[in-house]
Design an enzyme around this catalytic site. Structure first.
Site, mmCIF file in Angstrom:
data_model
loop_
_atom_site.group_PDB
_atom_site.id
_atom_site.type_symbol
_atom_site.label_atom_id
_atom_site.label_comp_id
_atom_site.label_asym_id
_atom_site.label_seq_id
_atom_site.Cartn_x
_atom_site.Cartn_y
_atom_site.Cartn_z
ATOM 1 N N GLY A 208 -32.977 18.772 10.839
ATOM 2 C CA GLY A 208 -34.234 18.015 10.812
ATOM 3 C C GLY A 208 -35.142 18.537 9.716
ATOM 4 O O GLY A 208 -34.685 19.228 8.803
ATOM 5 N N ASN A 209 -36.410 18.210 9.791
ATOM 6 C CA ASN A 209 -37.372 18.761 8.828
ATOM 7 C C ASN A 209 -38.742 18.849 9.494
ATOM 8 O O ASN A 209 -38.909 18.455 10.641
ATOM 9 C CB ASN A 209 -37.399 17.923 7.540
ATOM 10 C CG ASN A 209 -37.765 16.487 7.819
ATOM 11 O OD1 ASN A 209 -38.872 16.202 8.227
ATOM 12 N ND2 ASN A 209 -36.821 15.572 7.615
ATOM 13 N N TYR A 210 -39.727 19.368 8.757
ATOM 14 C CA TYR A 210 -41.017 19.689 9.354
ATOM 15 C C TYR A 210 -41.980 18.503 9.474
ATOM 16 O O TYR A 210 -43.119 18.685 9.881
ATOM 17 C CB TYR A 210 -41.720 20.766 8.524
ATOM 18 C CG TYR A 210 -41.043 22.108 8.537
ATOM 19 C CD1 TYR A 210 -40.828 22.770 9.733
ATOM 20 C CD2 TYR A 210 -40.641 22.718 7.349
ATOM 21 C CE1 TYR A 210 -40.215 24.015 9.755
ATOM 22 C CE2 TYR A 210 -40.041 23.954 7.357
ATOM 23 C CZ TYR A 210 -39.829 24.606 8.555
ATOM 24 O OH TYR A 210 -39.240 25.822 8.574
ATOM 25 N N SER A 211 -41.560 17.298 9.132
ATOM 26 C CA SER A 211 -42.494 16.160 9.170
ATOM 27 C C SER A 211 -43.042 15.943 10.585
ATOM 28 O O SER A 211 -42.288 15.890 11.553
ATOM 29 C CB SER A 211 -41.769 14.896 8.692
ATOM 30 O OG SER A 211 -42.591 13.776 8.928
ATOM 31 N N ALA A 276 -39.684 11.145 6.394
ATOM 32 C CA ALA A 276 -38.912 12.175 5.687
ATOM 33 C C ALA A 276 -37.477 12.044 6.203
ATOM 34 O O ALA A 276 -37.093 12.683 7.181
ATOM 35 C CB ALA A 276 -39.483 13.545 5.988
#
Ligand code: C5P
Length: 401
Positions: A208-211, A276
């Site tokens: 995943g990512n930090y969005s 994102a």
């Protein structure tokens, strides 16, 4: 829309009191007349001299003038005003307002007010989150007051969280909209993608990512507020939508987001691709939890489908496509290349090198890039950034129709 409006500005004892100057300046710039009413604690943070100079009116603080005994009438202020704005509003003033405790001029003015009242809380995160404060705000809201929720960010205490008074420009915009909501997206349909995507590795793990989704949600609210019907496709986020003009589809992976976004695009006038989206996804998802075995784990990743590019290929001449570019180096060149490659009309560039921009911040600093122009903006709340982006989107839509 604030031209000629009479605004009573209540200021209480918070470090955010200095921001009242920016509120006054913005109200006056928009043609309003401002009368300040300040609490005794408010005067510890900002001087009446500054405020009366900016408003060109004596500041009201006491029930009567100590020099000549002349009476300051809270009743006549209540009749004079087209709106009362209390900014910053401390936990104490909010509590007193909710319970009718009228022990200073600001509170008697509030209780005599015939006009709509707007409250912009400012306090430390724990005070804001306390059930007492939350219950008092609910009470005030139930009485028809308009609460302008505080933003999240760095607080005077050095802590970070929700409690920081909303940006002065945003507060003034709330008032402006109250008197004449901008409906320049009336009848438009807008697709917005927001948040991260999760690409499953096994039943418990993902890439995943930090969005957080904050920017996408601010855009959705702004478009809906201006009259658009918003189709929002969001990845896993903990945010909620407020405006009933937003229809939300929750997805998890890039593939699911692709399906939902491509399904909606043909019926929309514009799409803002703020999500994102993962660029790579595991070639296979393990059916059971991957065990810790051996010294290394190698994952094979396949590219995901680029939603922006697919929509860029499908785009009809009158449709507007807005993308985002989060860059760490050669920002402008990379963004311009994406604009061309993905057939976008506008790209919103943010750089991770800018303090306060990008993921996990309540603020953002963007540059809007189209085929002909590059327009940098200063650091603002994501709500204010959303307004700038939507202003530009409205211009492009008008150009195309
Ligand atoms: O190429 P890059 O991922 O940096 O491009 C960012 C832009 O493309 C954003 O608007 C993002 O939402 C969009 N995008 C997409 N689908 C992908 C990857 C990015 O829509 N698979």
């Amino acid at each position: 829309m604030l031209e000629g409006k009479h605004i009573v500005l209540g200021i209480t004892g918070s470090i955010a009191a200095y921001k009242a100057c920016l509120i006054i300046r913005s109200l006056i710039r928009r043609g309003a007349e401002v009368q300040v009413v300040i609490t005794p604690a408010g005067k510890e943070f900002i001087t009446p001299l500054t405020l009366s100079t900016l408003t060109q009116k004596p500041v009201v603080s006491e029930f009567f003038d100590r020099r000549d005994g002349s009476w300051n009438s809270h009743v006549s202020l209540g009749l004079w005003a087209d709106a009362m704005l209390i900014a910053p509003a401390t936990a104490s003033t909010i509590g007193k307002m909710a319970h009718g405790i009228a022990d200073n001029m600001l509170l008697t003015t509030y209780l005599s007010m015939k006009a709509p009242v707007f409250v912009a809380p400012a306090m430390d995160l724990d005070m804001y989150a306390h059930p007492t404060t939350q219950a008092n705000l609910k009470t005030l809201s139930g009485y028809g007051n308009h609460i302008i929720e505080p933003a999240s960010g760095q607080l005077a205490s050095g802590l970070e969280g929700k409690g920081r008074m909303e940006d002065p420009e945003t507060i003034v915009q709330v008032l402006d909209d109250f008197f004449a909501p901008t409906k320049d997206l009336d009848g438009r349909r807008i697709l917005i993608t927001a948040g991260p995507t999760y690409e499953k590795i096994d039943p418990v793990r993902f890439i995943g990512n930090y969005s957080s989704g904050h920017m996408g949600f601010a855009l959705a609210e702004e478009c809906a507020r201006r009259g658009a019907h918003v189709e929002m496709v969001c990845g896993p986020v903990s945010m909620t939508t407020k405006n009933p003009g937003i229809v939300r589809t929750d997805v998890e992976s890039a593939a699911e987001m692709y399906e939902a976004a491509t399904q909606h695009f043909s019926e929309t006038d514009a799409a803002i691709l703020c999500a994102a989206v993962a660029d790579f996804t595991p070639a296979a998802t393990a059916q059971t939890k991957i065990k810790r075995e051996g010294d290394q784990l190698t994952l094979t990743l396949n590219p995901t489908r680029d939603i922006a590019r697919a929509l860029g290929e499908q785009k009809r001449a009158e449709q507007v496509l807005v993308g985002f570019a989060l860059e760490t180096d050669h920002e402008q060149a990379h963004a311009q290349e994406k604009l061309r490659k993905k057939n976008l009309d506008l790209i919103v560039l943010n750089s991770l090198r800018d303090e306060g921009a990008g993921f996990r911040h309540a603020t953002n600093k963007v540059t809007l890039i189209d085929e002909h122009s590059v327009t940098p903006f200063p650091l603002k709340t994501k709500e204010a950034v959303a307004r700038d982006i939507v202003n530009r989107l409205v211009q492009i839509l008008d150009e195309k129709h």
